[in-house]
Design an enzyme around this catalytic site. Structure first.
Site, PDB file in Angstrom:
ATOM      1  N   PRO A  89       0.937  13.011  -2.872  1.00 18.49           N
ATOM      2  CA  PRO A  89       1.476  13.393  -4.190  1.00 18.49           C
ATOM      3  C   PRO A  89       2.706  14.295  -4.077  1.00 18.49           C
ATOM      4  CG  PRO A  89      -0.714  14.357  -3.817  1.00 18.49           C
ATOM      5  CD  PRO A  89      -0.430  13.455  -2.663  1.00 18.49           C
ATOM      6  N   GLU A 116      -8.682  17.127   2.655  1.00 19.24           N
ATOM      7  CA  GLU A 116      -7.738  18.038   1.995  1.00 19.24           C
ATOM      8  C   GLU A 116      -6.294  17.733   2.360  1.00 19.24           C
ATOM      9  OE1 GLU A 116      -8.459  20.396  -0.438  1.00 19.24           O
ATOM     10  OE2 GLU A 116     -10.259  19.167  -0.267  1.00 19.24           O
ATOM     11  N   ARG A 154       6.003  -8.118  -3.746  1.00 15.68           N
ATOM     12  CA  ARG A 154       6.494  -9.025  -4.792  1.00 15.68           C
ATOM     13  C   ARG A 154       8.011  -9.052  -4.880  1.00 15.68           C
ATOM     14  NH1 ARG A 154       4.084  -9.400  -9.366  1.00 15.68           N
ATOM     15  NH2 ARG A 154       5.906  -9.675 -10.642  1.00 15.68           N
ATOM     16  N   ASP A 169      10.738  -9.208 -14.030  1.00 13.93           N
ATOM     17  CA  ASP A 169       9.770  -8.127 -14.225  1.00 13.93           C
ATOM     18  C   ASP A 169      10.384  -7.013 -15.054  1.00 13.93           C
ATOM     19  OD1 ASP A 169       7.763  -9.173 -12.689  1.00 13.93           O
ATOM     20  OD2 ASP A 169       8.121  -7.900 -10.948  1.00 13.93           O
TER      21      ASP A 169
HETATM   22  N1  ADE Z   1      -2.571  10.498  -2.060  1.00 17.79           N
HETATM   23  C1  ADE Z   1      -3.270  11.217  -2.955  1.00 17.79           C
HETATM   24  N2  ADE Z   1      -2.665  11.216  -4.139  1.00 17.79           N
HETATM   25  C2  ADE Z   1      -1.527  10.471  -4.001  1.00 17.79           C
HETATM   26  C3  ADE Z   1      -0.475  10.103  -4.875  1.00 17.79           C
HETATM   27  N3  ADE Z   1      -0.431  10.507  -6.136  1.00 17.79           N
HETATM   28  N4  ADE Z   1       0.516   9.346  -4.388  1.00 17.79           N
HETATM   29  C4  ADE Z   1       0.503   8.944  -3.110  1.00 17.79           C
HETATM   30  N5  ADE Z   1      -0.468   9.256  -2.247  1.00 17.79           N
HETATM   31  C5  ADE Z   1      -1.488  10.005  -2.682  1.00 17.79           C
END
Ligand code: ADE
Length: 250
Positions: A89, A116, A154, A169
């Site tokens: 993230p 974690e 794709r 798309d």
């Molecule tokens: N791993 C955990 N959450 C994630 C996300 N939002 N994007 C990519 N990998 C992740």
């Protein structure tokens, strides 16, 4: 494109290897997918891949050595330089532009984390970039890796039945997609737009373009700021906006 995935849950990837566009791309050898389980590179009797965090705190951290060994084993199968992408993230957002950039790569190693997180030194030494699929936290990187593979596959030539579909798309021309209709002609009292049944291909193309412009304007107006509209597009959007205003006034 050759895709290597490092994950402690290789079985999860059957979801993309056995189904749909991705499954077909793999069986037609347009894409190869090879899974590397860090447990196979662990050195202890328990095949450990995680341990408690230094400094204390909840959860476990993925250890660097088994992950590094898995990445290096994948790298050995590639002759040129291969990018290592860690799904996290904290990474750069996977948007349409990023998907297109990745689709130009010959090979890639995708790393899915669990627990974690991953020992910071592994990231520093072995990862070229971090990639996020959105501002929320998944329990593991596997689903994010699968999203990456589906979206990138794709875009590769020959992976879609109809060679044009990826161009049409949402996002392809910087616009959202238009609406789509199939039988029956009338559903819940709502008829299919007449123009789609007219057989007039010019009129259909203009209608679809107008819908794409109008929807983008209504749902994601910020996308319109990123592209330059030509005269026809400006005219169609103005037409849509006029009709939309009339509708609202009714
Ligand atoms: N791993 C955990 N959450 C994630 C996300 N939002 N994007 C990519 N990998 C992740």
């Amino acid at each position: 494109m050759r895709i290597h995935v490092v994950s402690i849950f290789p079985e999860m990837f059957r979801a993309i290897a056995d189904y749909g566009v991705t499954g077909r791309a793999i069986s037609q050898r347009l894409v190869s997918l090879k899974l590397w389980d860090p447990r196979d590179f662990a050195t202890d009797r328990h095949r450990s891949v995680d341990d408690r965090p230094y400094g204390g705190g909840p959860g476990m951290v993925m250890m660097a050595p088994p992950l590094a060994a898995a990445i290096e084993a994948a790298r050995k199968e590639e002759s040129g330089r291969v990018r290592v992408v860690y799904m996290s993230p904290q990474g750069d957002r996977l948007d349409h532009l990023a998907v297109q950039r990745f689709a130009g790569m010959e090979s890639v190693i995708l790393l899915a984390g669990r627990y974690e997180g991953v020992d910071e030194r592994l990231l520093a030494r072995h990862v070229d970039e971090e990639c996020s699929i959105g501002d929320y936290v998944l329990s593991g990187g596997e689903l994010a890796v699968m999203v990456w593979i589906d979206a990138v596959t794709r875009q590769l030539p020959g992976t879609l039945g109809n060679a044009e579909s990826a161009d049409q798309d949402s996002f392809a021309g910087g616009l959202l997609d238009c609406g789509h209709y199939t039988r029956p002609d009338v559903y819940a009292g709502i008829p299919v737009p007449e123009v789609l049944r007219s057989g007039d291909h010019g009129a259909i193309r203009r209608w679809r373009l107008k819908q794409a412009l109008g929807r983008t304007w209504r749902k994601h107006p910020e996308l319109l700021e990123k592209i330059e509209l030509n005269d026809e597009q400006l005219e169609l959007l103005a037409e849509y906006q006029r009709e939309h205003e009339l509708e609202k006034g009714r």
